[in-house]
Structure formats: structure tokens, C-alpha cells
Design an enzyme around this catalytic site. Structure first.
Site, PDB file in Angstrom:
ATOM      1  CG  HIS A   1       9.786 -34.102 -21.414  1.00  0.00           C
ATOM      2  ND1 HIS A   1      10.091 -35.429 -21.615  1.00  0.00           N
ATOM      3  CD2 HIS A   1      10.832 -33.397 -21.915  1.00  0.00           C
ATOM      4  CE1 HIS A   1      11.279 -35.532 -22.190  1.00  0.00           C
ATOM      5  NE2 HIS A   1      11.748 -34.305 -22.384  1.00  0.00           N
TER       6      HIS A   1
ATOM      7  CE  LYS B   1       7.148  -0.999 -10.988  1.00  0.00           C
ATOM      8  NZ  LYS B   1       7.299  -1.837 -12.173  1.00  0.00           N
TER       9      LYS B   1
ATOM     10  CD  GLU C   1       3.111  -8.477 -14.818  1.00  0.00           C
ATOM     11  OE1 GLU C   1       3.001  -8.442 -13.597  1.00  0.00           O
ATOM     12  OE2 GLU C   1       4.195  -8.284 -15.400  1.00  0.00           O
TER      13      GLU C   1
ATOM     14  CD1 TRP D   1      -2.578  -4.996  -4.314  1.00  0.00           C
ATOM     15  CD2 TRP D   1      -1.956  -6.180  -2.531  1.00  0.00           C
ATOM     16  NE1 TRP D   1      -2.374  -6.287  -4.722  1.00  0.00           N
ATOM     17  CE2 TRP D   1      -1.985  -7.045  -3.641  1.00  0.00           C
ATOM     18  CE3 TRP D   1      -1.586  -6.720  -1.296  1.00  0.00           C
ATOM     19  CZ2 TRP D   1      -1.665  -8.391  -3.564  1.00  0.00           C
ATOM     20  CZ3 TRP D   1      -1.270  -8.065  -1.207  1.00  0.00           C
ATOM     21  CH2 TRP D   1      -1.308  -8.879  -2.354  1.00  0.00           C
TER      22      TRP D   1
ATOM     23  CG  ASN E   1       1.608   0.837   3.757  1.00  0.00           C
ATOM     24  OD1 ASN E   1       0.415   1.082   3.673  1.00  0.00           O
ATOM     25  ND2 ASN E   1       2.532   1.449   3.054  1.00  0.00           N
ATOM     26  N   GLY E   2       1.428  -3.147   5.822  1.00  0.00           N
ATOM     27  CA  GLY E   2       1.992  -4.319   6.495  1.00  0.00           C
ATOM     28  C   GLY E   2       0.880  -5.200   7.027  1.00  0.00           C
TER      29      GLY E   2
ATOM     30  CB  CYS F   1      -0.866   0.006   1.242  1.00  0.00           C
ATOM     31  SG  CYS F   1      -1.632  -1.576   1.595  1.00  0.00           S
TER      32      CYS F   1
ATOM     33  NE  ARG G   1       4.437   1.636  -1.791  1.00  0.00           N
ATOM     34  CZ  ARG G   1       5.678   1.274  -1.565  1.00  0.00           C
ATOM     35  NH1 ARG G   1       6.656   1.796  -2.235  1.00  0.00           N
ATOM     36  NH2 ARG G   1       5.947   0.373  -0.641  1.00  0.00           N
TER      37      ARG G   1
ATOM     38  CD  GLU H   1       9.678 -10.268 -17.833  1.00  0.00           C
ATOM     39  OE1 GLU H   1       9.607 -11.060 -16.876  1.00  0.00           O
ATOM     40  OE2 GLU H   1       9.296  -9.088 -17.758  1.00  0.00           O
TER      41      GLU H   1
ATOM     42  CE  LYS I   1       5.988  -7.675 -17.603  1.00  0.00           C
ATOM     43  NZ  LYS I   1       7.227  -7.823 -16.935  1.00  0.00           N
TER      44      LYS I   1
HETATM   45  C1  F6R Z   1       6.319  -8.230 -13.261  1.00  0.00           C
HETATM   46  C2  F6R Z   1       6.317  -7.631 -11.944  1.00  0.00           C
HETATM   47  C3  F6R Z   1       6.594  -8.480 -10.750  1.00  0.00           C
HETATM   48  C4  F6R Z   1       7.893  -7.996 -10.107  1.00  0.00           C
HETATM   49  C5  F6R Z   1       8.168  -8.742  -8.793  1.00  0.00           C
HETATM   50  C6  F6R Z   1       9.486  -8.309  -8.176  1.00  0.00           C
HETATM   51  O1  F6R Z   1       6.050  -7.309 -14.248  1.00  0.00           O
HETATM   52  O2  F6R Z   1       6.159  -6.449 -11.834  1.00  0.00           O
HETATM   53  O3  F6R Z   1       6.661  -9.823 -11.073  1.00  0.00           O
HETATM   54  O4  F6R Z   1       8.918  -8.203 -11.029  1.00  0.00           O
HETATM   55  O5  F6R Z   1       7.138  -8.463  -7.889  1.00  0.00           O
HETATM   56  O6  F6R Z   1       9.515  -6.945  -7.910  1.00  0.00           O
HETATM   57  P1  F6R Z   1      10.876  -6.215  -7.600  1.00  0.00           P
HETATM   58  O7  F6R Z   1      11.722  -6.238  -8.807  1.00  0.00           O
HETATM   59  O8  F6R Z   1      10.466  -4.819  -7.221  1.00  0.00           O
HETATM   60  O9  F6R Z   1      11.518  -6.942  -6.457  1.00  0.00           O
END
Ligand code: F6R
Length: 606
Positions: free
Chosen positions: A503, A601, A487, A72, A98-99, A2, A27, A480, A484
Site C-alpha cells: 500500500h 537513555k 538509532e 543532553w 535537569n528539566g 541529563c 543519561r 524494533e 535498533k
Molecule cells: C530504544 C530506546 C528508546 C526507549 C524509549 C523508552 O532503544 O532506548 O526508544 O525505549 O525512550 O524508554 P523507557 O523504556 O525507559 O521508558
């Protein structure tokens, strides 16, 4: 996860709180709220994004002290009642948190037994009531917060506002908090990014610390002990600007920023004349590098995928065993830590709780761990103490793009540096450095001529599921690409090393199933072609990412060419069309590209 923002000073606060939340919205964005002190404390909160909350605000809210929150959800559904701020039973204390308070059940039960009515399902609300109860004892806000937190178990970034006191009390344990010092005004935020329009002078609160803010300054003390000196740090200017400019979304802007971000990352860190690396933040001498027995790289999500590529590049260049680990598993597997080995914690935000726990586990067992981090001064960067900043600049879209490229580049530079301390020749190192330095131009070249991305989007947007395949350094690129698309466009995606497809995942294929295959012109290309044939034989539709001028293009139903690059660095090119495919597919499906559902994020809970 958050976001928190707060202000105390001479200015009217409500607009500033809303603006602060806008900068923090990435966030978490389930619900939003603000509290402004104006004799009483007025609270406005609502499910939805900052704009939804803004729509319920009266035209003018007077008050120069306030706190704000973007949520969040962890405990309790996404409802107006569960949104922060939370108010105490006597309206004298208002908090944002937060937490996670792990013993909130028993704390809530105890409050109910004292006749206090709880208005939300959250773990956080209990703290507001507990602080108010403590405040009734000695009317001392700092001591009330400290006594309350001594009964709490869990993590917090906490801000408390008091009806009868002109202070904000802030506490941190496991959830980031940064304080901003202006002239006659003081700020608090969960993220330095929200402070940069107001001040560059910041104080990072550490776990176990509590601070009292008034308009004249900041006093920091320990939850279990006395006062401590405040260390003011200057924020880097480059972090200040993160506006959309002419772009429609941050994700697209950040995809396009990759060439410049990569230049920032590599600039001044490689010596083309000698073939040597200069990652000074690591603070490791060549003689020490020579003795390292193995390397372990730890991260989550996109950072993990970058780490998986780094692992292969390090092993190839330095002939040194390297392995990557899922951060959320690492600590719980009771890993054996070799004090001579090097560990890298890789993270864009520098706040990811799973990665931070892994760092602490390594340190507890006497290991060395270095950060590969974007956000300067973030918790992981400070906990590690040494490392490599990736210098991507602010990444605002929840889906990570430019940070991925810079993580790969940072680990590649480290690979060259450690390889040179071993047996890599100067000539070979110069070849790698020149190849790395060429990449920003090549990405720019690709961005000008992106190939049939929209045809790929048409083939993917209505798919039940999508399979992504690649081999060698392209296997993490496949992962990756899948992450992408999943998500931002909410399409179920599966990524596999191409050889593993037969497999099991091959069972999914039927006529028309889209399969995205990453096949640069490297030593495993022929093997990948076999996987393509296996897919085609089952009627799959192949979306192929390949290098320009390669005959393999005939193997794809839709073939997207990227400029040719040194084999080990091909992920920096092949990932770009995958990012664009995810972006455009999400747009076509009407998804919120920059703020995908359920995500945040910075994931600060384990
Ligand atoms: C993918 C994404 C998440 C972050 C993951 C790690 O697009 O945003 O999978 O990569 O939560 O986040 P960081 O790099 O901030 O530790």
C-alpha cells in the site's frame, strides 16, 4: 535526560564526581562539568563526554563538597558555556539543573533588566542568579532556593552549591532526584545507579520537595509548606554491578545477558503445576481480573514495541480486547478512561516523561494503572504504586535490548494470569508456561550459532534505507529491528506490517534494496511469503529471519535461523539477530554503539 551527581562529606570529591558522572553518562553526553567547593567554587566544564572533561582537570582539586552534571541539550547549543554547572553573577551560588524552565525567557529578561549579564543560552543559568539574589536577602540557602523556584515554571531536578555555606540544596519537580545517606557523608544523584558504589540507603525526593544536605544527613521539606519525614529505602543489591566485563560494549553484553535476565524475570512467578501466574506486585484478585473490560498498554520506543506484542498475546490468550498506545500522544488525545479497565505503563527507566504524563492522566480520570518497569523505585514505579518489575538488571547501553525481552515476558506472564481468571484451561496454561520457561535456553542456543549475521551487515551497511517487515507478533519485532538499526547505525529504516507494504512502501524498492523480513513458522507465514515474492519481483535483497528447519529459508538471499519456539513467544527469539545486526552494523560504520548521537537513555522531557 541529563545526569546529576553530588557529594558532601569528609572525602576529596573530584574523583568521586567524575566516577559518578561515568555511571550517569548514558543519561546524556553532549557536555559534562563539575563544581568543587574549596573556599571559592571551582568549575570545570567541557563539550563532549566525561573523558573530555576529565582531560581539562588539574592534577589535584581540593574540596570535599561538589556537584556534577552530564548534559543532553534542550535550551541552547552544545557549547562549553551552555554546559553545567552555572555560576551566579557574584560567584556565591553554583547550580546544576535537569528539566526545562518554561518561563526562562521572561526570567532572563528580568535579570538583564537588573543589570545581570548572562553567560549562556540556557534556561538553567537564570536559576543560579535568582538564587543568589534571594540569598542576599536573608543568607538562608534553603529559603533562597524556595523563593527562586516559586517564580519558576517548568520541571527541575536542581542542586545548588553555596560559597559561604556547607550545604547542598536540592529540589525536585518532574525530574528524578534520589539522595544517598552514607556514614558521615551524603550524596545526591538523578539515578540510584550512581549511588550504589557508595551507599544502599536512599531517599527518593518527590515532586514539590526540597532537601538540605550536609554531611550528617538530609532534611526534606515542601516547596510550599513545612518539613516532612525522610523515608530511607534500601536499594536492591542486584542493581549494583554494571561493568563491561569481557565485552567490548554494553550493548553486546546486554544482548548476551538476555537469557539470564529472562530467568530472573520469570523465576517464581509462574506455577507449572497449576498453570497459574503469581504476579503479586499487581495486587489484583482473580475475581477482579475476571471483570476487566479491556487492557491498554502505554510506552515509548522499545517499550512501546514490547507493549504491542503484549497486546497481541493478552488478546490471544485471555480473549480480552487489548490495545497499545504511543505515550507521547496519549494525554493530548484526551482519552476516555474506564475505571474498570487495566492500564499498563511500560518503561525500562521508569523516568520517561511522556509515559509518566500518561500515568497521571489515567489516574486523574479515575483509572487504574500498573507499572511494567525495570528500575526499582523509579518515578513511574512509585507513581503507579503497583505493577511488575521486569528484573533485567542495569541496562547501560542507550539502545534497549534485554529490557525489551523482559517486558515481553512480563506482559506474557500477565496474559497467562488474566487468561486463567477467565477461560484458559490449566493444560493450555501449562503449555504456555513451559514454552516461556524454555526460552532462555533457546536464546543461549541461538547465541552459540548466530548464522550469517555478518553477511546481513554487509548487505545493510551502505544502504540508503532499509525496510523491515513482519506480520502478527512479528510486526512489532520488525519495528524494533528498525529502531535498533536506526538509532545505533544512523541508517534510515522503515518498519511496516508485511501486508501494508504493497500500500505504499513498495515504491521505495529498487534492484538491491535490502528488506529484512521476520517470518517465524506461524499462522501468517504464508501471507508473509507473498510479501517476500512482491519484494523479490522488484529486485530487493531479502534478509530473512526464520525458524530452524523451515523450508522458508530458501526464500531469503541471506537467511538467519533461530530455534523454534511457541508461536506467541517467537519475538523473544527473532529479535535477537536483529539486535546483533544493528550492533555489528554500527561497529562497521564506526558509530559509538553505546552512546549514539543525540540520544539519551532516560528521556525526562516531554
Ligand atoms: C530504544 C530506546 C528508546 C526507549 C524509549 C523508552 O532503544 O532506548 O526508544 O525505549 O525512550 O524508554 P523507557 O523504556 O525507559 O521508558
Amino acid at each position: 535526560m541529563c545526569g546529576i551527581f553530588g557529594y558532601i562529606g569528609p572525602k576529596q570529591v573530584s574523583n568521586m564526581l567524575v566516577e559518578g558522572l561515568r555511571r550517569l553518562e548514558y543519561r546524556g553526553y553532549d557536555s559534562t562539568g563539575i563544581a568543587v567547593k574549596n573556599g571559592n567554587i571551582s568549575i570545570f566544564k567541557k563539550v563532549g563526554k566525561v573523558a573530555d572533561m576529565e582531560s581539562i582537570l588539574p592534577r589535584a582539586i581540593h574540596g570535599t563538597v561538589g556537584i556534577a552534571h552530564t548534559r543532553w541539550a534542550t535550551h541552547g547549543g552544545v557549547t562549553d558555556e551552555n554546559a553545567h554547572p552555572h555560576e551566579s553573577f557574584d560567584s556565591k551560588v553554583v547550580i546544576v539543573h535537569n528539566g526545562i524552565i518554561e518561563n526562562s525567557r521572561s526570567l532572563r529578561k528580568h535579570l538583564v533588566s537588573q543589570g545581570i549579564e548572562l553567560n549562556s543560552e540556557t534556561d538553567s543559568e537564570a536559576l543560579a542568579h535568582m538564587i543568589a539574589i534571594e540569598l542576599n536577602q536573608d543568607n538562608n540557602p534553603l529559603e533562597a532556593v524556595k523563593r527562586c523556584l516559586k517564580s519558576a515554571i517548568g520541571t527541575w531536578g536542581l542542586c545548588a552549591l553555596f560559597k559561604e555555606h556547607d550545604v547542598i540544596v536540592v529540589a525536585r519537580n518532574g525530574s528524578p532526584i534520589v539522595l544517598g545517606q552514607g556514614d558521615g557523608e551524603t550524596f545526591v544523584s538523578s539515578d540510584p545507579h550512581a549511588l550504589t558504589p557508595h551507599t544502599q540507603r536512599v531517599v527518593y525526593l518527590d515532586d514539590g520537595q526540597v532537601a538540605v544536605l550536609d554531611s550528617n544527613g538530609i532534611e526534606v521539606s515542601r516547596l510550599h509548606g513545612g518539613q516532612i519525614d525522610t523515608n530511607v529505602t534500601l536499594l536492591e543489591n542486584e542493581w549494583g554491578v554494571a561493568d563491561l566485563g569481557d565485552y567490548s560494549h554494553f550493548m553486546l553484553k546486554e544482548i548476551y545477558e538476555q537469557p539470564e535476565a529472562l530467568r530472573q524475570c520469570v523465576r517464581g512467578r509462574m506455577d507449572l503445576a497449576t498453570g497459574n501466574g503469581r504476579l503479586r506486585g499487581l495486587k489484583i484478585k482473580p475475581a477482579e481480573l475476571r471483570k476487566v473490560p479491556h487492557i491498554r498498554i502505554i510506552g515509548c520506543g522499545t517499550a512501546l514495541h514490547a507493549g504491542m506484542i503484549g497486546q497481541l498475546v493478552i488478546e490471544k490468550m485471555a480473549r480480552l480486547p487489548a490495545v497499545s498506545h504511543v505515550a507521547s500522544e496519549f494525554r493530548h488525545n484526551d482519552p476516555v478512561i474506564d475505571p474498570e479497565a487495566l492500564h499498563f505503563a511500560i518503561s525500562q527507566s521508569g523516568e520517561t516523561a511522556d509515559t509518566l504524563s500518561a500515568v497521571k492522566e489515567i489516574q486523574l480520570k479515575g483509572g487504574q494503572v500498573h507499572g511494567v518497569v525495570n528500575v526499582v523505585g523509579s518515578t513511574i514505579a512509585r507513581q503507579c504504586g503497583t505493577g511488575v518489575y521486569i528484573h533485567s538488571g542495569p541496562e547501560q547501553a542507550v539502545a534497549s535490548t534485554k529490557a525489551f525481552s523482559n517486558m515481553v515476558a512480563a506482559l506474557s506472564m500477565f496474559a497467562i494470569q488474566i487468561a486463567r481468571s477467565r477461560d484458559l484451561t490449566k493444560e493450555k496454561a501449562i503449555e504456555y508456561i513451559s514454552a516461556l520457561e524454555e526460552i532462555p535456553d533457546l536464546i543461549e542456543q541461538y547465541l552459540q550459532d548466530q548464522g550469517p549475521i555478518m553477511e546481513a551487515v554487509d548487505a545493510l551497511k551502505d544502504a540508503k534505507s532499509v525496510l523491515f517487515l513482519g506480520r502478527g507478533v512479528s510486526a512489532p519485532v520488525a519495528a524494533e529491528g528498525a529502531l535498533k538499526l536506526m538509532e545505533v547505525a544512523y541508517i534510515p529504516c522503515l518498519a511496516y506490517p508485511a501486508g501494508e507494504m504493497k500500500h505504499g512502501p513498495i515504491a521505495l524498492l529498487e534492484k538491491g534494496s535490502p528488506v529484512v523480513i521476520i517470518a517465524p513458522d506461524d499462522h501468517v507465514k504464508q501471507k508473509t511469503i507473498s510479501a517476500i515474492h512482491e519484494c523479490r519481483a522488484r529486485g530487493a535483497k531479502i534478509i530473512l529471519i526464520h525458524e530452524q528447519g523451515d523450508d522458508i529459508s530458501q526464500e531469503g538471499d541471506i537467511s538467519i535461523a533461530v530455534p523454534k519456539v511457541h508461536n506467541l513467544f517467537s519475538p523473544l527469539l527473532t529479535v535477537v539477530p536483529l539486535q546483533l545486526i544493528a550492533y555489528h552494523t554500527a561497529l562497521q560504520l564506526g558509530c559509538d554503539v553505546d552512546r549514539p548521537r543525540n540520544l539519551a537513555k532516560s528521556v525526562t522531557v516531554e
